[in-house]
Design an enzyme around this catalytic site. Structure first.
Site, mmCIF file in Angstrom:
data_model
loop_
_atom_site.group_PDB
_atom_site.id
_atom_site.type_symbol
_atom_site.label_atom_id
_atom_site.label_comp_id
_atom_site.label_asym_id
_atom_site.label_seq_id
_atom_site.Cartn_x
_atom_site.Cartn_y
_atom_site.Cartn_z
ATOM 1 N N GLY A 54 11.341 -34.395 109.128
ATOM 2 C CA GLY A 54 11.782 -35.776 109.198
ATOM 3 C C GLY A 54 13.191 -35.874 109.744
ATOM 4 N N SER A 55 13.502 -37.004 110.378
ATOM 5 C CA SER A 55 14.885 -37.241 110.797
ATOM 6 C C SER A 55 15.719 -37.610 109.569
ATOM 7 C CB SER A 55 14.937 -38.361 111.834
ATOM 8 O OG SER A 55 14.333 -37.944 113.031
ATOM 9 N N GLY A 56 17.037 -37.677 109.763
ATOM 10 C CA GLY A 56 17.931 -38.011 108.654
ATOM 11 C C GLY A 56 18.688 -36.813 108.122
ATOM 12 N N HIS A 57 18.450 -35.631 108.732
ATOM 13 C CA HIS A 57 19.124 -34.407 108.273
ATOM 14 C C HIS A 57 20.053 -33.841 109.343
ATOM 15 C CE1 HIS A 57 16.213 -34.635 105.091
ATOM 16 N NE2 HIS A 57 15.202 -34.399 105.891
ATOM 17 N N LYS A 105 9.925 -26.019 106.855
ATOM 18 C CA LYS A 105 10.460 -26.242 105.508
ATOM 19 C C LYS A 105 9.302 -26.584 104.572
ATOM 20 C CE LYS A 105 13.516 -29.519 106.386
ATOM 21 N NZ LYS A 105 12.962 -29.879 107.700
ATOM 22 N N ASP A 110 4.892 -31.389 106.283
ATOM 23 C CA ASP A 110 5.342 -30.478 107.344
ATOM 24 C C ASP A 110 4.379 -29.302 107.468
ATOM 25 O OD1 ASP A 110 7.520 -32.171 107.212
ATOM 26 O OD2 ASP A 110 9.030 -30.592 107.251
ATOM 27 N N HIS A 219 15.781 -35.410 100.390
ATOM 28 C CA HIS A 219 15.229 -36.749 100.600
ATOM 29 C C HIS A 219 15.487 -37.621 99.384
ATOM 30 C CE1 HIS A 219 12.688 -33.712 102.633
ATOM 31 N NE2 HIS A 219 12.887 -34.510 103.661
#
Lengths: 333, 333
Positions: A54-57, A105, A110, A219
């Site tokens: 996911g994006s945001g990392h 991960k 994922d 998250h």
């Protein structure tokens, strides 16, 4: 929600457009499906390395694409797994004939999607191996995860596997390096504040002014416990003890110590934390031979830190020191 | 106050202890008075370069000490000018006989104390020149400042002057490079949230949930105006327009575009902002030939960004690309 964004539904696409115009010498961005790929991919005879999530990392993973690290990264929507077609297209784009390693991960989505992509790629004649990073000692099973979550060791795995691939090691050899990091790396995180997922528009959880959460996921998944806010030294002790006692690392061993910002915690505080983490490692007889300090695997604007420790041997040291040239990590070139 | 710190009065000392154990290959930390100095200083025949200012802006300045950038940095207490004795001792420690350049941000306390230190150093036979960076187009005069504040261009000046000094240019030549950056760089910032000075313990200002402040300083000094929160594209336009119209940069010119986090804004948002800033620069006929994107001159944990644009010529391009090895910027080595 206070963020510098336009429409929440466009945030990942616009970020990728920013990456594309900022780093045309290092990466290309492929849209529909989205992935960031080395400008010189595929490289004949070199193992391709892919990660994603996911994006945001950020900078993980797109910021780690380039010479000596990833060949491609697949960004999902914020905190949402990328889709199998992203991973499949990325795998094909970086296949130089020597096989492709997927660094995954440990989150249910994922894993499922990377497995599907690997099967599809194999169907097209590409050799694919996968390693699942599950280094977070905070909790067994969690929201989104069976077993431990994959966190900070992922960044380190991407660096050393990228270096091994750059030296044209075989898929088996590069995979073995990744397994070594999986086995030798441990992490734990904590939060002072929640983050806000853009399309949700409100904080993921409430954390009163005088409380913190120990063992938080990237998250905002629940951690081990909520406690009254403690001093930096006490916080670092609460993160280091479970890490050190988990493996256990033996006195005299060499380690890499990685103090990471969750996004909203500035460098000033990271160095205060690093000071104590280094002291605790040293007290246990561990020799801190390398480090990484900064925001490398973030959780949007969450305030907090995570600590990762990775046992190092001569092979990992040489791979860590090898040149790298990506938007997020760069040295030696 | 949610921070990863111990006692507020120890934060700078403990941060420096963290820097010292993290980067012994690059820097030494001198205590009482505090300064961070290159491990190989003084270097015979090389101009020494010093900067400094209040802490709370990390990695600036201590993170920029090392090969190809600063020879020493003097950290004051948070948001408080360092003292003349810090600057004097640092000046003496980096004096290799070719003179020392002081890069000073335009704040009244910094200027006064650097001037006093320069006078004292001259009294001890050291040639000192000073350049005051005053690149913030947001306001004329401000809290702590007569004239414009010194912000993002300082980071760029430290890089290119450091490269010039590394090539054993004379004090006059290195000073001229610094003056070029002073003349050709412009910046403007904005905040989504206030920061909290540790020894104060509460936010410097209140900013309601749906408001932002345009033209903010790096110590939370008042900006141009408070407005309802806008989109990223509108925010970037509000920062870029005053920068571009100030010099004015001419169509066809080459620029370095620097999108900086104030501390609490993560990379995801910086790239969304960079995308628009690059588009606006391009529409004005400017060619963005280099960039810097990340938290380099911060204001504790403040959420917000600043944008700096620096006109580049062949000399500045070569100096920017020269090798640098510091905790905060590293490439080419």
């Amino acid at each position: 929600m206070k963020k510098i964004i336009n429409k929440p539904e466009n945030i990942v696409k616009e970020e990728l457009e920013g990456v594309a115009v900022a780093h045309p010498d290092l990466v290309k961005v492929h849209y529909d499906p989205h992935f960031v790929v080395r400008v010189d991919a595929p490289i004949k005879g070199k193992v391709g390395i892919i990660s994603g999530g996911g994006s945001g990392h950020e900078p993980m993973h797109g910021g780690f694409v380039g010479m000596g690290m990833l060949d491609a990264a697949c960004p999902g929507a914020v905190f949402t797994s990328p889709t199998p077609d992203q991973m499949l297209e990325a795998t094909k784009a970086v296949n130089g004939g020597a096989g492709v390693l997927h660094i995954v991960k440990n989150y249910t989505g994922d894993i499922m999607n990377f497995e599907m992509a690997a099967d599809l790629a194999r169907g097209e004649g590409i050799e694919v191996s996968s390693v699942v990073i599950d280094d977070d000692v905070a909790v067994k099973d969690s929201l989104y995860t069976a077993g431990r979550r994959g966190v900070g060791s992922t960044v380190l795995a991407e660096k050393v596997c990228g270096a091994a691939a750059e030296q044209h090691k075989s898929l088996k050899e590069v995979t073995d390096v990744c397994v070594k990091v999986k086995n030798w790396g441990r992490s734990m995180g904590m939060a002072l504040t929640s983050c806000t997922v853009p399309h949700v528009g409100k904080p993921t959880f409430d954390l009163p002014e005088n409380e913190m959460e120990i063992g938080i996921g990237i998250h905002g998944e629940p951690g081990r416990q909520r406690l009254p806010l403690k001093s930096a030294d006490e916080i670092v002790e609460m993160l280091m003890e479970p890490i050190i006692s988990d493996i256990p690392y033996k006195s005299g061993e060499q380690v890499l110590l990685f103090v990471n910002s969750m996004g909203g915690t500035p460098l000033l505080e990271l160095y205060v934390a690093y000071r104590k983490a280094h002291e605790i490692a040293s007290k246990h007889g561990l020799k801190v031979v390398r480090n990484l300090i900064g925001p490398y695997i973030t959780s949007l604007e969450m305030a907090g830190i995570s600590i990762t420790m990775l046992k190092m041997d001569d092979e990992l040291l040489k791979l860590w020191d090898a040149p790298v040239k990506t938007p997020g990590l760069r040295w030696g070139i």
